[in-house]
Scaffold this active site. Structure first.
Site: not given
Ligand code: GLN
Length: 545
Positions: A387, A513, A515
């Site tokens: 992310c 994600h 995970e």
């Molecule tokens: N802050 C970034 C976004 O909103 C990444 C978010 C995250 O790592 N879950 O796109």
């Protein structure tokens, strides 16, 4: 009329005794016996969901397939039980009150006085019953409901009252109560003390709940004498006093519970068919975790490193990925701000076998993350970006390879003219925080011939998302021209989902994600690939960057 049975789990004495793991382990035990189990977490806090809660305080925000931002216990449930939870499995006082207040405004209470009992308690009971009747849960044999918090908390009272009433609604024979308690030891001889547990059971009984089973968290074995004392004072049969000692791996707990007779006890009490447990796969998983033949060390950069639970699913995904390789995967968490200040990142990273740059929000620690990624890229250190980690990998590449010196993200520098990462259009306004991100499971189309395809063994995959920003389309061409492989996109080709490097043994990053979908019996492909690459990685001399 459904035949569903209900198990309620409450906690006593102190918080953080592993009630979530106990609930998840019970679920695994019952799944091993062939039952269709659906978990639910009832959290007494007023937040509507966990999405706005600080991971420092509350640990990871777990995201379900349908995009609910939930308590991290749902992660335990999914990993242990190998089920996908939905937003129906995550109930908070906030959600309940919101529903009741909405009904009141709509005049649905016909002028009546709206009260905790019966209106709030009815809504709590309805949310539990909804799981039984929902088509997505396929008529569960058993619903396991964990009540957050500790008995005696003011805010949990309506939930306790609701589960007390529940037995009258579905019949005493169809529900049971399990109390997870803590048995401390004090003094120079580490004497075991049962009094706090006695008191927490008294508190439960004051509310009208008599536990059927006591799960006793303890560091030391409980003697027969202690067991009998707990049985007598807490009014549970001796065989229902279950000793739950601290273990090497939490994945071993379902097997321990089964060995201590909890499977038989529950099936008898709830009048369920007594099926032989099929434990073998789970036993093999536990054995692989407990007896690794090798070890790797991964450096992971994050923002909330002081709370060990803030990246729970990433830690568990690494453990899962180590299982097929009989490898103990150790993670060293590094505070992104500390890495910002670090003088010699290459030297620091030279003792690790891989690097993870994890999810996060805000601008703090970005420079450190970029330097660490640059080091991994140049020195062929296996790298997985998750992310925000992917967004940083794109920025680093744009800056140092494509020559866009001002490359940044809208989240970091909203005024910049080189926003490689920008606000993902079509979402709610940024001023509205709760539930306003791109959340839940989305499809990714994977390009043939890429590392991503090799890892996922498929060209269409899904993973869960939680973000507001995305790679800016305008820069896709220049990134590709400079050999950054965009190996996964959304089905319409508009959103960058996975990037990788060809001339690197393992450099891959995802907007999703992965995970959240990793299970001990089905590790996430991206983590499996990372462990495999880390095992092959030979320490290379630190290059001058
Ligand atoms: N802050 C970034 C976004 O909103 C990444 C978010 C995250 O790592 N879950 O796109």
């Amino acid at each position: 009329m459904s035949n569903t049975k209900y198990i309620f789990i409450t906690g006593g004495v102190v918080s953080s005794i592993g009630k979530g793991i106990a609930t998840a382990s019970l679920g695994r035990l019952l799944r091993n016996r062939g039952f269709n189990v659906v978990p639910i977490k009832l959290d007494p806090y007023i937040n509507v969901d966990a999405g706005t809660m600080n991971p420092y305080q509350h640990g990871e925000v777990f995201v379900t397939e349908d995009g609910a931002e939930t308590d991290l216990d749902l992660g335990h449930y999914e990993r242990f039980m190998d089920v996908n939870c939905s937003n129906k499995s995550s109930i908070t006082a906030g959600k309940i009150y919101k529903k009741v207040i909405k009904k009141e405004r709509n005049g649905e209470y016909l002028g009546g006085t709206v009260q905790v009992i019966p209106h709030i308690t009815n809504e709590i009971k309805a949310s539990i019953l909804e799981l039984t009747n929902s088509s997505s849960t396929h008529d569960p044999d058993i619903v396991i409901a964990e009540i957050g918090g500790t008995i005696g908390d003011i805010e949990s009272l309506p939930f306790m009252e609701a589960i007390r009433q529940f037995k009258h609604d579905v019949g005493h024979e169809n529900c049971m109560y399990i109390h997870v308690s803590f048995i401390p030891q004090i003094g120079p001889w580490c004497e075991i003390k049962t009094k706090p547990t006695q008191h927490s059971v008294i508190k439960l009984r004051e509310i009208g709940i008599s536990p059927d089973v006591l799960i006793c968290r303890t560091e030391k074995s409980l003697s027969h004498e202690i067991n009998n004392k707990l049985s007598l004072f807490c009014d549970v049969p001796t065989e229902a006093v279950i000793e739950s000692k601290t273990v090497k791996t939490v994945y071993g707990i379902p097997i321990t519970y089964e060995r201590l007779g909890l499977g038989e006890l529950i099936t008898k009490r709830l009048n369920l068919p007594s099926k032989a447990p099929k434990n073998q796969n789970w036993i093999e998983i536990v054995e692989a975790i407990e007896n690794p033949t090798q070890q790797i060390e991964i450096a992971a950069i994050g923002k909330y490193t002081e709370n060990g639970d803030a990246y729970k699913s990433i830690v568990e995904s690494c453990i899962h990925a180590g299982i097929p390789y009989k490898t103990k995967v150790r993670i060293q968490w590094i505070d992104s701000e500390k890495i910002d200040e670090m003088k010699n990142i290459p030297e620091f990273l030279s003792s690790y076998h891989a690097l993870i740059v994890g999810p996060g929000f805000g601008k703090r620690g970005i420079e450190g993350k970029l330097s660490a990624i640059q080091h991994a890229r140049i020195n062929k250190l296996p790298f997985l970006g998750i992310c925000l980690g992917m967004q940083c990998a794109v920025i680093e590449y744009a800056k140092n390879v494509c020559g866009i010196s001002g490359a940044t993200s809208e989240e970091i520098h909203p005024e910049s003219s080189d926003k490689l990462i920008h606000y993902l259009p079509g979402q709610e306004s940024l001023s509205h925080k709760g539930g306003s991100m791109r959340l839940g499971s989305y499809q990714t189309v994977i390009k043939p011939g890429t590392l991503a395809e090799k890892l996922y063994q498929s060209n269409i995959i899904t993973d869960r998302h939680r973000h507001r920003y995305e790679v800016n389309h305008e820069y896709m061409e220049i990134l590709s021209k400079n050999n950054l492989e965009i190996s996964g996109t959304s089905p319409n080709g508009k959103l960058v989902e996975i990037i990788e490097l060809k001339n690197h043994p393992y450099f891959i990053a995802t907007q999703a994600h992965p995970e959240f979908k990793s299970r001990p019996n089905r590790p996430s492909p991206l983590f499996l690939g990372l462990v495999e690459a880390a095992l092959k990685y030979k320490s290379v001399p630190v290059a001058t960057i």
